[in-house]
Design a protein around this motif. Structure first.
Motif, mmCIF file in Angstrom:
data_model
loop_
_atom_site.group_PDB
_atom_site.id
_atom_site.type_symbol
_atom_site.label_atom_id
_atom_site.label_comp_id
_atom_site.label_asym_id
_atom_site.label_seq_id
_atom_site.Cartn_x
_atom_site.Cartn_y
_atom_site.Cartn_z
ATOM 1 N N GLY A 364 36.903 79.288 46.396
ATOM 2 C CA GLY A 364 36.090 80.457 46.740
ATOM 3 C C GLY A 364 36.674 81.266 47.887
ATOM 4 N N ARG A 365 35.951 82.314 48.251
ATOM 5 C CA ARG A 365 36.481 83.249 49.252
ATOM 6 C C ARG A 365 36.419 82.719 50.683
ATOM 7 N NH1 ARG A 365 33.180 88.190 48.394
ATOM 8 N NH2 ARG A 365 34.543 89.110 49.971
ATOM 9 N N LEU A 366 35.797 81.536 50.838
ATOM 10 C CA LEU A 366 35.846 80.904 52.169
ATOM 11 C C LEU A 366 36.895 79.789 52.224
ATOM 12 C CD1 LEU A 366 32.070 80.704 53.162
ATOM 13 C CD2 LEU A 366 33.854 82.074 54.248
ATOM 14 N N GLU A 367 37.664 79.680 51.159
ATOM 15 C CA GLU A 367 38.660 78.592 51.080
ATOM 16 C C GLU A 367 40.053 79.152 50.816
ATOM 17 O OE1 GLU A 367 36.496 75.404 48.425
ATOM 18 O OE2 GLU A 367 35.740 77.422 48.074
ATOM 19 N N GLU A 368 40.282 80.365 51.307
ATOM 20 C CA GLU A 368 41.506 81.079 50.954
ATOM 21 C C GLU A 368 42.781 80.318 51.351
ATOM 22 O OE1 GLU A 368 41.890 84.855 52.867
ATOM 23 O OE2 GLU A 368 42.601 85.807 51.027
ATOM 24 N N GLY A 369 42.658 79.499 52.406
ATOM 25 C CA GLY A 369 43.815 78.724 52.866
ATOM 26 C C GLY A 369 44.402 77.855 51.755
ATOM 27 N N LEU A 370 43.543 77.356 50.876
ATOM 28 C CA LEU A 370 44.045 76.521 49.768
ATOM 29 C C LEU A 370 44.910 77.345 48.814
ATOM 30 C CD1 LEU A 370 41.340 74.932 50.695
ATOM 31 C CD2 LEU A 370 41.544 73.821 48.491
ATOM 32 N N THR A 371 44.478 78.585 48.592
ATOM 33 C CA THR A 371 45.250 79.467 47.706
ATOM 34 C C THR A 371 46.620 79.736 48.313
ATOM 35 O OG1 THR A 371 43.162 80.516 47.160
ATOM 36 C CG2 THR A 371 45.144 81.652 46.441
ATOM 37 N N TRP A 372 46.646 79.999 49.623
ATOM 38 C CA TRP A 372 47.926 80.270 50.295
ATOM 39 C C TRP A 372 48.845 79.055 50.195
ATOM 40 C CZ3 TRP A 372 45.499 82.177 55.542
ATOM 41 C CH2 TRP A 372 44.864 83.410 55.319
ATOM 42 N N PHE A 373 48.263 77.869 50.413
ATOM 43 C CA PHE A 373 49.062 76.645 50.378
ATOM 44 C C PHE A 373 49.599 76.395 48.968
ATOM 45 C CE2 PHE A 373 49.150 71.890 50.044
ATOM 46 C CZ PHE A 373 50.218 71.684 50.901
ATOM 47 N N TYR A 374 48.730 76.556 48.000
ATOM 48 C CA TYR A 374 49.110 76.345 46.596
ATOM 49 C C TYR A 374 50.253 77.300 46.209
ATOM 50 C CZ TYR A 374 48.689 76.274 41.507
ATOM 51 O OH TYR A 374 48.953 76.192 40.168
ATOM 52 N N GLU A 375 50.135 78.546 46.645
ATOM 53 C CA GLU A 375 51.189 79.535 46.364
ATOM 54 C C GLU A 375 52.528 79.082 46.925
ATOM 55 O OE1 GLU A 375 48.454 83.558 46.573
ATOM 56 O OE2 GLU A 375 50.087 83.333 48.037
ATOM 57 N N GLN A 376 52.491 78.582 48.152
ATOM 58 C CA GLN A 376 53.738 78.148 48.795
ATOM 59 C C GLN A 376 54.350 76.955 48.073
ATOM 60 O OE1 GLN A 376 55.701 79.412 51.101
ATOM 61 N NE2 GLN A 376 54.366 81.200 51.201
ATOM 62 N N VAL A 377 53.498 75.998 47.689
ATOM 63 C CA VAL A 377 54.019 74.836 46.954
ATOM 64 C C VAL A 377 54.694 75.323 45.668
ATOM 65 C CG1 VAL A 377 53.398 72.726 45.718
ATOM 66 C CG2 VAL A 377 52.371 73.199 47.953
ATOM 67 N N CYS A 378 54.027 76.232 44.961
ATOM 68 C CA CYS A 378 54.582 76.745 43.700
ATOM 69 C C CYS A 378 55.883 77.522 43.945
ATOM 70 C CB CYS A 378 53.577 77.636 42.978
ATOM 71 S SG CYS A 378 52.191 76.667 42.346
ATOM 72 N N LEU A 379 55.888 78.383 44.965
ATOM 73 C CA LEU A 379 57.114 79.152 45.246
ATOM 74 C C LEU A 379 58.288 78.225 45.503
ATOM 75 C CD1 LEU A 379 55.902 82.015 47.654
ATOM 76 C CD2 LEU A 379 56.798 82.242 45.337
ATOM 77 N N HIS A 380 58.048 77.159 46.253
ATOM 78 C CA HIS A 380 59.139 76.225 46.577
ATOM 79 C C HIS A 380 59.563 75.416 45.360
ATOM 80 C CE1 HIS A 380 58.235 77.262 50.741
ATOM 81 N NE2 HIS A 380 59.431 76.794 51.022
ATOM 82 N N THR A 381 58.586 74.884 44.619
ATOM 83 C CA THR A 381 58.957 74.026 43.490
ATOM 84 C C THR A 381 59.580 74.842 42.360
ATOM 85 O OG1 THR A 381 56.684 74.125 42.677
ATOM 86 C CG2 THR A 381 57.297 72.173 43.938
ATOM 87 N N GLN A 382 59.289 76.141 42.319
ATOM 88 C CA GLN A 382 59.914 76.975 41.282
ATOM 89 C C GLN A 382 61.191 77.657 41.785
ATOM 90 O OE1 GLN A 382 56.656 79.532 40.120
ATOM 91 N NE2 GLN A 382 55.421 77.768 39.507
#
Ligand code: FES
Ligand SMILES: [Fe+2]
Length: 386
Positions: A364-382
């Motif tokens: 949700g919109r109060l958990e945006e940090g998870l989205t940022w973290f997930y994006e970074q994991v994906c950017l690195h693993t890809q």
């Protein structure tokens, strides 16, 4: 004490002015496989846990003339600090027939490292100094049989390693770029002035990222931590900021927001907010009012993590009369909050991930940090990270 940085002051003023939760941009979704797939785990080991600078210890844990083993990243590491205070990291593997050299994760004072199999002896700088019956071996170029070194550096009182034997890079230059603006934020906390009071290590049946997730949002504080820390915090009032792949958060404390005054010192800041950082990928710092929790998460398997929590306290309070206070505080946070609440939640989530109830987890919109973290994991693993 360095002055409060402009970024930090801006975040604090914003929290105090608005006194309400800052909502992120939109809902997002994380596929559940992210937390149990072997392919994902292998990709993370290769892209995150072999290529990035990782924290292995606090500087105070290794004194001049000491060595210690470190196995958290799935590679046998040997840390050494020679008499001149030069810190190094090697593979903890003998160059003769591969014996493990040092077994202890606790620091040992040594003038040299002697292999327990046939006695090849290495100096703390990794140089092979002695081989019993050296005449039994063919001559080889100088240095050929020295220990295998890995990139290693010390910054902000933390020891950093890139666990890649092929990756001989200038780690100091790499950290300048990798930590970015954190290089100006971190000195303010004077982590190098702290000492370790207690370290607790344990394994849990959960993916390592589920614990990182718990430190990326304050939405859960009111419910999960209802009987422990919730009374000290406002409901969901957090300022978070991305610094490269890292995430820096200030979680507002309840009373402090009611009687806001601009913080002038380290102590007054911590009465207003609890600063916390996810130093990508696997280290979490939580600046409690009078001590620091340094949490490292190791990816033992796709559904198994190793938790290492260090309590770092001011050097001048590392005295016997303060010990009961630290003991009580550490047990409250480690057992009462982390083990019974945050880690428990991660373990409980892991149990249901394969059940088919959810194809994705909803952010949700109060958990945006998870989205940022997930994006970074994906950017690195890809392989897309800059
Ligand atoms: S394996 Fe180390 S000396 Fe033989
Ligand atoms: Fe929590």
């Amino acid at each position: 004490m360095p002055p409060l940085t402009a970024a930090m002051m801006q975040s604090i003023r914003k929290l105090a002015a608005e006194k309400k939760p800052a909502f992120g941009e939109g809902e997002s979704h994380i596929p559940v496989e992210h937390y149990f797939s072997h392919e994902q785990w292998n990709a993370e080991i290769a892209a995150l846990f072999r290529k990035l600078p990782l924290i292995v210890a606090h500087s105070s844990e290794l004194l001049p003339g000491q060595v210690m083993a470190h196995d958290g990243y799935g590679l046998p590491l040997l840390l050494s600090r020679d008499k001149d205070d030069t810190l190094r990291c090697f593979l903890n593997v003998c160059r003769h027939r591969g014996m493990r050299l040092v077994d202890a994760a606790a620091p040992l004072s040594k003038a040299s490292v002697v292999c327990p199999y046939h006695g090849w002896t290495y100096k703390l700088d990794g140089e092979l100094r002695h081989m019993p019956h050296a005449e039994a071996f063919s001559p080889c170029p100088t240095g050929e049989r020295n220990l295998t070194a890995l990139p290693c550096a010390e910054r902000f009182g933390l020891i950093w390693v890139v666990p890649d034997p092929q990756g001989m890079i200038d780690l100091d230059a790499y950290l300048d770029a990798y930590l970015g603006a954190l290089n100006t934020e971190m000195p303010w906390y004077e982590i190098d002035q702290l000492v370790t009071f207690r370290t607790i290590e344990a394994e849990y049946p959960a993916n390592w990222k589920l614990i990182v997730d718990a430190f990326l949002e304050s939405y859960h504080i009111r419910v999960l931590h209802r009987d422990t820390i919730s009374p000290f915090f406002s409901d969901g009032i957090t300022a978070s900021e991305r610094i490269g792949p890292h995430i820096y958060s200030l979680v507002a404390r309840r009373e402090a927001l009611e009687t806001f005054a601009e913080p002038e010192s380290h102590e007054t800041l911590r009465e207003l907010v609890t600063p916390s950082q996810v130093i990508f990928p696997n280290t979490i710092t939580i600046f409690h009012p009078d001590y620091l929790s340094l949490v490292s998460l190791y990816p033992v398997g796709s559904e198994r993590l190793r938790w290492v929590h260090r309590m770092l306290i001011p050097r001048d309070k590392a005295t016997p009369d303060w010990a009961p206070h630290w003991e009580k505080t550490f047990n409250l946070i480690e057992q009462g909050v982390f083990q019974k609440e945050d880690i428990h939640a991660a373990v409980e989530i892991q149990k249901g991930l394969r059940s088919g109830a959810n194809r994705t987890l909803t952010i949700g919109r109060l958990e945006e940090g998870l989205t940022w973290f997930y994006e970074q994991v994906c950017l690195h693993t890809q392989g897309l990270a800059k």
